[in-house]
Design a protein around this motif. Structure first.
Motif, PDB file in Angstrom:
ATOM      1  N   SER A   1       0.866  -1.314  -0.180  1.00 40.82           N
ATOM      2  CA  SER A   1       0.063  -0.131  -0.004  1.00 40.82           C
ATOM      3  C   SER A   1       0.793   1.020   0.058  1.00 40.82           C
ATOM      4  O   SER A   1       2.101   1.106   0.061  1.00 40.82           O
ATOM      5  CB  SER A   1      -0.957  -0.094   1.250  1.00 40.82           C
ATOM      6  OG  SER A   1      -0.245   0.213   2.359  1.00 40.82           O
ATOM      7  N   TYR A   2       0.131   2.499  -0.268  1.00 43.81           N
ATOM      8  CA  TYR A   2       0.899   3.903  -0.084  1.00 43.81           C
ATOM      9  C   TYR A   2       0.930   4.188   1.443  1.00 43.81           C
ATOM     10  O   TYR A   2      -0.161   3.831   2.144  1.00 43.81           O
ATOM     11  CB  TYR A   2       0.477   4.612  -1.152  1.00 43.81           C
ATOM     12  CG  TYR A   2       0.351   4.469  -2.370  1.00 43.81           C
ATOM     13  CD1 TYR A   2       1.559   4.525  -3.153  1.00 43.81           C
ATOM     14  CD2 TYR A   2      -0.752   3.986  -3.058  1.00 43.81           C
ATOM     15  CE1 TYR A   2       1.576   4.304  -4.569  1.00 43.81           C
ATOM     16  CE2 TYR A   2      -0.707   3.663  -4.492  1.00 43.81           C
ATOM     17  CZ  TYR A   2       0.402   3.889  -5.109  1.00 43.81           C
ATOM     18  OH  TYR A   2       0.434   3.511  -6.489  1.00 43.81           O
ATOM     19  N   ARG A   3       1.671   4.789   2.013  1.00 42.69           N
ATOM     20  CA  ARG A   3       1.913   5.213   3.528  1.00 42.69           C
ATOM     21  C   ARG A   3       0.886   6.151   3.438  1.00 42.69           C
ATOM     22  O   ARG A   3       0.041   6.516   4.271  1.00 42.69           O
ATOM     23  CB  ARG A   3       3.212   5.800   3.645  1.00 42.69           C
ATOM     24  CG  ARG A   3       3.145   6.476   4.924  1.00 42.69           C
ATOM     25  CD  ARG A   3       3.026   5.415   6.374  1.00 42.69           C
ATOM     26  NE  ARG A   3       3.993   4.471   6.542  1.00 42.69           N
ATOM     27  CZ  ARG A   3       5.146   4.466   6.940  1.00 42.69           C
ATOM     28  NH1 ARG A   3       5.521   5.550   7.649  1.00 42.69           N
ATOM     29  NH2 ARG A   3       6.091   3.515   6.974  1.00 42.69           N
ATOM     30  N   LYS A   4       0.600   7.121   2.353  1.00 41.03           N
ATOM     31  CA  LYS A   4      -0.290   8.104   2.131  1.00 41.03           C
ATOM     32  C   LYS A   4      -0.754   8.166   0.770  1.00 41.03           C
ATOM     33  O   LYS A   4      -0.041   8.275  -0.348  1.00 41.03           O
ATOM     34  CB  LYS A   4       0.494   9.474   2.433  1.00 41.03           C
ATOM     35  CG  LYS A   4      -0.813  10.841   2.231  1.00 41.03           C
ATOM     36  CD  LYS A   4      -0.123  12.145   2.627  1.00 41.03           C
ATOM     37  CE  LYS A   4      -1.126  13.114   2.435  1.00 41.03           C
ATOM     38  NZ  LYS A   4      -0.537  14.562   2.747  1.00 41.03           N
TER      39      LYS A   4
ATOM     40  N   HIS B   1       6.872  13.117  -8.644  1.00 41.02           N
ATOM     41  CA  HIS B   1       6.939  13.380  -7.144  1.00 41.02           C
ATOM     42  C   HIS B   1       7.243  11.886  -6.693  1.00 41.02           C
ATOM     43  O   HIS B   1       7.439  10.720  -7.090  1.00 41.02           O
ATOM     44  CB  HIS B   1       5.603  13.659  -6.894  1.00 41.02           C
ATOM     45  CG  HIS B   1       5.065  15.072  -7.324  1.00 41.02           C
ATOM     46  ND1 HIS B   1       4.051  15.723  -6.627  1.00 41.02           N
ATOM     47  CD2 HIS B   1       5.593  15.720  -8.256  1.00 41.02           C
ATOM     48  CE1 HIS B   1       3.978  17.014  -7.299  1.00 41.02           C
ATOM     49  NE2 HIS B   1       4.879  16.806  -8.210  1.00 41.02           N
ATOM     50  N   GLN B   2       7.767  11.843  -5.399  1.00 40.99           N
ATOM     51  CA  GLN B   2       8.257  10.698  -4.474  1.00 40.99           C
ATOM     52  C   GLN B   2       7.017  10.325  -3.536  1.00 40.99           C
ATOM     53  O   GLN B   2       6.355  11.130  -3.040  1.00 40.99           O
ATOM     54  CB  GLN B   2       9.372  11.052  -3.940  1.00 40.99           C
ATOM     55  CG  GLN B   2      10.075   9.892  -3.268  1.00 40.99           C
ATOM     56  CD  GLN B   2      11.340  10.250  -2.488  1.00 40.99           C
ATOM     57  OE1 GLN B   2      11.309  10.904  -1.327  1.00 40.99           O
ATOM     58  NE2 GLN B   2      12.514   9.977  -3.083  1.00 40.99           N
TER      59      GLN B   2
ATOM     60  N   LEU C   1       9.589   1.559   0.748  1.00 37.70           N
ATOM     61  CA  LEU C   1      10.673   2.021  -0.183  1.00 37.70           C
ATOM     62  C   LEU C   1      10.133   3.254  -0.928  1.00 37.70           C
ATOM     63  O   LEU C   1       8.725   3.413  -0.985  1.00 37.70           O
ATOM     64  CB  LEU C   1      10.420   0.987  -1.365  1.00 37.70           C
ATOM     65  CG  LEU C   1      10.860   1.236  -2.627  1.00 37.70           C
ATOM     66  CD1 LEU C   1      12.491   1.144  -2.480  1.00 37.70           C
ATOM     67  CD2 LEU C   1      10.596   0.269  -3.983  1.00 37.70           C
ATOM     68  N   ASP C   2      10.985   4.153  -1.326  1.00 43.62           N
ATOM     69  CA  ASP C   2      10.410   5.555  -1.819  1.00 43.62           C
ATOM     70  C   ASP C   2      10.442   5.184  -3.370  1.00 43.62           C
ATOM     71  O   ASP C   2      11.439   4.606  -3.913  1.00 43.62           O
ATOM     72  CB  ASP C   2      11.657   6.581  -1.554  1.00 43.62           C
ATOM     73  CG  ASP C   2      11.687   6.970   0.040  1.00 43.62           C
ATOM     74  OD1 ASP C   2      10.368   7.286   0.289  1.00 43.62           O
ATOM     75  OD2 ASP C   2      12.563   6.979   0.579  1.00 43.62           O
TER      76      ASP C   2
ATOM     77  N   VAL D   1      -0.487   7.572 -13.326  1.00 40.81           N
ATOM     78  CA  VAL D   1       0.255   8.672 -13.174  1.00 40.81           C
ATOM     79  C   VAL D   1      -0.154   9.844 -13.846  1.00 40.81           C
ATOM     80  O   VAL D   1      -0.431   9.581 -15.142  1.00 40.81           O
ATOM     81  CB  VAL D   1       1.718   8.092 -13.816  1.00 40.81           C
ATOM     82  CG1 VAL D   1       2.705   9.330 -13.525  1.00 40.81           C
ATOM     83  CG2 VAL D   1       2.243   7.058 -13.070  1.00 40.81           C
ATOM     84  N   HIS D   2      -0.435  11.014 -13.543  1.00 43.66           N
ATOM     85  CA  HIS D   2      -0.588  12.032 -14.026  1.00 43.66           C
ATOM     86  C   HIS D   2       0.792  12.958 -14.665  1.00 43.66           C
ATOM     87  O   HIS D   2       1.603  13.164 -13.772  1.00 43.66           O
ATOM     88  CB  HIS D   2      -1.426  13.216 -13.105  1.00 43.66           C
ATOM     89  CG  HIS D   2      -3.069  12.476 -12.996  1.00 43.66           C
ATOM     90  ND1 HIS D   2      -3.750  13.476 -12.416  1.00 43.66           N
ATOM     91  CD2 HIS D   2      -3.437  11.373 -13.375  1.00 43.66           C
ATOM     92  CE1 HIS D   2      -4.866  12.544 -12.389  1.00 43.66           C
ATOM     93  NE2 HIS D   2      -4.728  11.524 -13.028  1.00 43.66           N
TER      94      HIS D   2
END
Length: 603
Positions: free
Chosen positions: A432-435, A444-445, A497-498, A538-539
């Motif tokens: 999942s994404y952290r945010k 963007h990261q 992971l970034d 992705v935008h």
């Protein structure tokens, strides 16, 4: 002029110059002095040129074909002598000579049915000996025999010493064309060229004997090999092809050399448990075959190749030296032996990897019968009533995460612990994404997290992040692993992971996998569990893809202008922002059209 040149060339040289004087007088008679002088010079030059022509073309001299012969002694031989114009000719020769012909001919043959003159030099000649050509002829004979021997027979041949080989080639001609090569043939049949000898190409035509020598230094690898020489008569392209070769007899080599110990694994150190049997075997290569002695730590000598000590004690520790001896020398090898105390207990297998809830088993053994037992939270076995050599520990369903079974003897004099790892595969693996990115934007990261739930031991876990492209190609992004701590019970693990997306990542998927690597005793291949997959949206800003791109154009007033704009972009609302670009293009085209019309009218 051609008829004059023919007259000049056929005349004798003195007669030629008398004729030239008469020709000069004929052309200059009755003319003024200056004219006569100039014409005499011109005629002189012309006559000199014709004289040179006669000398260089030499049209009457015969031609021999073939010009060179290579003939085996006693075989027939033949060659032709020819001329461009008919002449009287003959062959002068010790064999097959032909006298001067009675009439002029263009060709005359020389032939011998059996050539036996070693030094024959047949010559073709014309009348008066004005022209003569010699036939180049080589008469050859293969050797009666080729033999190899030692200049002084070695008894025996010794490694590293130098010996003189000689190759005798008997009754061969011409000896100047002989090449002698020395060879060595190994015991396996592999032939190696040692060297080649050749005498100077002198003018000896008759058969001769030739002796050729070679210095040879044998090694131990040459024992059992053979030596030989070969005689090759190389007579050039006119001779036999390939050149004739005659081989000699073969010399068997018996090389004596000092011993070289070939013990396996060689000179080494070893440990042995007290009470066991020590056996050391010494072997060596040597010729003659070596004898063996063993020098023992107690300074005693045993004359044999194998030393054996049963029920070895600590007093037998020390250096054991093997000595291999023959008349040429000796070779030694030392083995250091350390005798250790007898190990009281052995656990086998010494390490176990067991899935939680599965059965487990190991044996405890001793060289001598003892009272022993197993101490464990599961499957413990009390001290036996009698002395035994082996005792089994077994659990039908292992559920103790921290279990440490130990085998012990009476009085606790000896104790050995079983190394055991209890493992459990994860209940789930998720990514999942952290945010959560809403939306995800190019460049963007974002922080990805992989959650592995309820796994043991977590120190053996490796988590790998992957990206799967829209075409299905999977790429490894990175691998994470926690320190291998001593946590035995199940744990949850979160690995991050970034991730920085690009426009090419649109439509791709992200996932992570959890691999439990428990070493060679664990499951093979190590078990792997994959997570769910995250779809990437992705935008990114537009990038116009119109072909042929931004350009200039001309259009006639009154025609219709149509411009289409296309771009790579992830979401449609941005296209609305391009309307202003289209309007500006239309205005630009209108202004340019008006300008173009005005320009044409002014012209």
């Amino acid at each position: 002029m051609l008829s004059l040149s023919t007259v000049f060339c056929k005349a004798e040289r003195a007669h030629f110059f008398n004729s030239s004087n008469r020709i000069a007088e004929y052309f200059t008679e009755g003319r003024p002095l200056l004219v006569r002088w100039k014409m005499e010079i011109l005629i002189g030059l012309l006559i000199s040129s014709l004289s040179l022509y006669c000398d260089f073309t030499d049209a009457e001299c015969p031609v021999i074909s073939p010009a060179r012969l290579v003939v085996k002694y006693g075989d027939p031989a033949s060659s032709n002598c020819s001329s461009d114009t008919p002449v009287e000719m003959g062959w002068e020769s010790t064999q097959g000579g032909v006298g001067l012909t009675d009439k002029e001919v263009k060709i005359l043959n020389w032939r011998v049915d059996s050539l036996t003159d070693w030094k024959i030099k047949p010559s073709c000649f014309t009348e008066g000996g004005q022209c003569q050509k010699q036939l180049d002829i080589t008469v050859y004979k293969l050797p009666d025999s080729v033999s190899i021997s030692y200049r002084k027979y070695p008894d025996p041949m010794v490694e590293g010493h130098q010996y003189l080989l000689q190759c005798l080639v008997q009754n061969i001609a011409p000896i100047g064309r002989l090449r002698v090569t020395f060879y060595k043939v190994s015991a396996t049949g592999e032939q190696t060229e040692l060297d080649t000898r050749q005498k100077a190409k002198d003018n000896i035509k008759t058969p001769e004997n030739g002796t050729y020598i070679l210095h040879f230094t044998p090694g131990r690898d040459d024992d059992g090999a053979q030596l030989l020489c070969s005689a090759m008569l190389d007579l050039g392209p006119e001779g036999p092809q390939p050149p004739a070769v005659v081989e000699s007899n073969r010399l068997n080599t018996n090389v004596h050399y000092k011993p070289q110990i070939t013990m396996s694994p060689g000179c080494f150190s070893m440990t042995i448990t007290e009470g066991n049997t020590l056996s050391l075997n010494c072997s060596a290569n040597g010729n003659p075959a070596p004898s063996y002695n063993w020098l023992l730590p107690q300074a005693t000598m045993e004359e044999r190749s194998v030393v054996t000590i049963t029920n070895i004690a600590k007093s037998h520790s020390g250096d054991y030296t093997c000595i291999a001896i023959n008349p040429l020398g000796n070779s030694t090898c030392t083995v250091n032996v350390e005798v250790t105390d007898a190990e009281c207990l052995v656990v086998s297998p010494a390490r176990l990897v067991v899935k939680h809830g599965d059965p487990a088993s190991s044996n405890c053994s001793s060289d001598i019968p003892v009272e022993m037992g197993w101490e464990a939270f599961q499957g413990g076995v009390g001290l036996t009533d009698k002395e035994v050599k082996i005792l089994n520990w077994r659990v039908d369903s292992l559920t103790d995460w921290k279990i440490k079974p130990s085998c012990f003897t009476d009085g606790g004099q000896c104790e050995k612990q079983l190394d055991i790892t209890v493992y459990k595969l994860p209940d789930s693996v998720s990514i999942s994404y952290r945010k959560y990115p809403d939306p995800m934007v190019e460049g963007h990261q974002y922080l990805l997290q992989c959650l592995v739930q309820n796994i043991a031991p977590i120190g053996r876990l490796r988590v790998t992040f992957y990206k799967v492209s829209a075409t299905g190609e999977q790429t490894e992004l990175d691998t994470r692993q926690k320190a291998k701590d001593n946590i035995k019970t199940p744990e949850n693990g979160t690995y991050t992971l970034d991730f920085t997306p690009g426009r090419d990542d649109a439509g791709a998927q992200l996932l992570c996998s959890a691999m439990l690597d428990l070493g060679p005793e664990g499951p093979q291949p190590p078990p792997v569990m994959e997570s769910n997959r995250l779809n990437i949206n992705v935008h990114y800003k537009p990038q116009i893809t119109r072909s042929p791109g931004c350009f200039s154009m001309r259009i006639t007033e009154g025609d219709t202008l149509s411009l289409a704009c296309s771009a790579n972009v992830d979401y449609l609302p941005i296209i609305a922002g391009l309307a202003s670009v289209v309007i500006l293009l239309v205005i630009s085209c209108f202004i340019y059209s008006s300008y173009y019309k005005h320009t044409r009218m002014s012209h």
